[in-house]
Enzyme design. Structure first.
Site, PDB file in Angstrom:
ATOM      1  N   ALA A 134       0.827  -1.208   0.000  1.00 16.04           N
ATOM      2  CA  ALA A 134       0.000   0.000   0.000  1.00 16.04           C
ATOM      3  C   ALA A 134       0.872   1.275   0.000  1.00 16.04           C
ATOM      4  CB  ALA A 134      -0.955  -0.038   1.184  1.00 16.04           C
ATOM      5  N   HIS A 135       0.212   2.412   0.080  1.00 20.32           N
ATOM      6  CA  HIS A 135       0.838   3.731  -0.090  1.00 20.32           C
ATOM      7  C   HIS A 135       2.016   4.008   0.860  1.00 20.32           C
ATOM      8  CE1 HIS A 135      -0.801   5.308   3.678  1.00 20.32           C
ATOM      9  NE2 HIS A 135      -1.743   4.421   3.440  1.00 20.32           N
ATOM     10  N   ASP A 136       2.930   4.775   0.357  1.00 21.85           N
ATOM     11  CA  ASP A 136       4.040   5.341   1.148  1.00 21.85           C
ATOM     12  C   ASP A 136       4.950   4.299   1.796  1.00 21.85           C
ATOM     13  OD1 ASP A 136       3.411   8.193   0.800  1.00 21.85           O
ATOM     14  OD2 ASP A 136       1.553   7.637   1.821  1.00 21.85           O
TER      15      ASP A 136
END
Ligand code: UDP
Length: 212
Positions: A134-136
């Site tokens: 997922a993000h980041d």
């Protein structure tokens, strides 16, 4: 002349990776490369050892590494680069990569993998079927995901970490990412709720260090 792509590793993962590479590179000739196998053929493709593969008369040769052990991948990358053999990336047709994903050379993204947005990944990353990031997240070099790894947002995974089948890693925050240290191993089905030190092996729910 056609390109020759060798799937390096004629074992379990190699058998799974060859059809993916065949789909992605329909024009190429394909073979397996394996230094330990006695078999000369696998699933309709010739198995060569590396020396035999080097002697084949193709001007354009490359390999895709189909070996889960990241230390072996590192050794094979050094060997291939000495012989000017490119180590290609492979990406399944239904693998999803969203925005601002920076991924290094030699990555393998199997079917049903997903990288969402704003992710940085080093070289020779392998994600087996159904895994997501997922993000980041920030992922180092030679990181390996077995099938169905759930890597949530704001997680940092350092070089050579191995994440086992079905492991779930809790999200971190932008100011305090959850960190999986260098060379750590997360066991299958582990639920990782806090950072894991370099070299540690963690198992269970919640994941704890394996004591022998
Ligand atoms: N292998 C190789 N050269 C090496 C190291 C390993 O050809 O320098 C081969 C090994 O003979 C085996 C495969 O890579 O056939 C690794 O398969 P394994 O079943 O250990 O792992 P997986 O397929 O799960 O990655």
């Amino acid at each position: 002349m056609k390109q020759l792509i060798g799937i390096y590793g004629a074992s379990g993962f190699g058998k799974e990776l060859l059809p993916l590479v065949r789909e992605q590179y329909p024009e190429a000739n394909l073979c397996f490369i394996d230094d330990g196998s006695e078999d000369k053929e696998l699933n309709g493709y010739t198995v060569y050892n590396y020396e035999e593969y080097l002697r084949l008369e193709f001007q354009d040769k490359a390999v895709v590494l189909a070996i889960a052990d990241s230390r072996i991948r590192e050794i094979l990358v050094a060997k291939c680069s000495k012989d000017n053999i490119a180590v290609l990336s492979a990406k399944a047709s239904n693998s999803i990569v969203l925005d601002a994903v920076d991924i290094g050379e030699g990555s393998v993204l199997c079917h049903f993998t997903q990288l969402t947005s704003n992710i940085k990944i080093g070289k020779q990353f392998h994600a087996n079927i159904y895994s997501y990031i997922a993000h980041d997240c920030v992922i180092g070099d030679y990181v390996t995901f077995a099938p169905r790894v759930s890597c949530n947002g704001n997680i940092h995974i350092h070089d050579h970490a191995y994440i086992g089948t079905g492991a779930v890693i809790k999200q971190g925050t932008p100011d305090k990412p959850l960190v999986i240290g260098k060379g750590a191993v997360v066991g299958m089905g582990a639920v990782v709720t806090k950072s894991v030190p370099a070299g540690a092996v963690v198992i269970g729910n919640p994941a704890r260090p394996l004591t022998r």
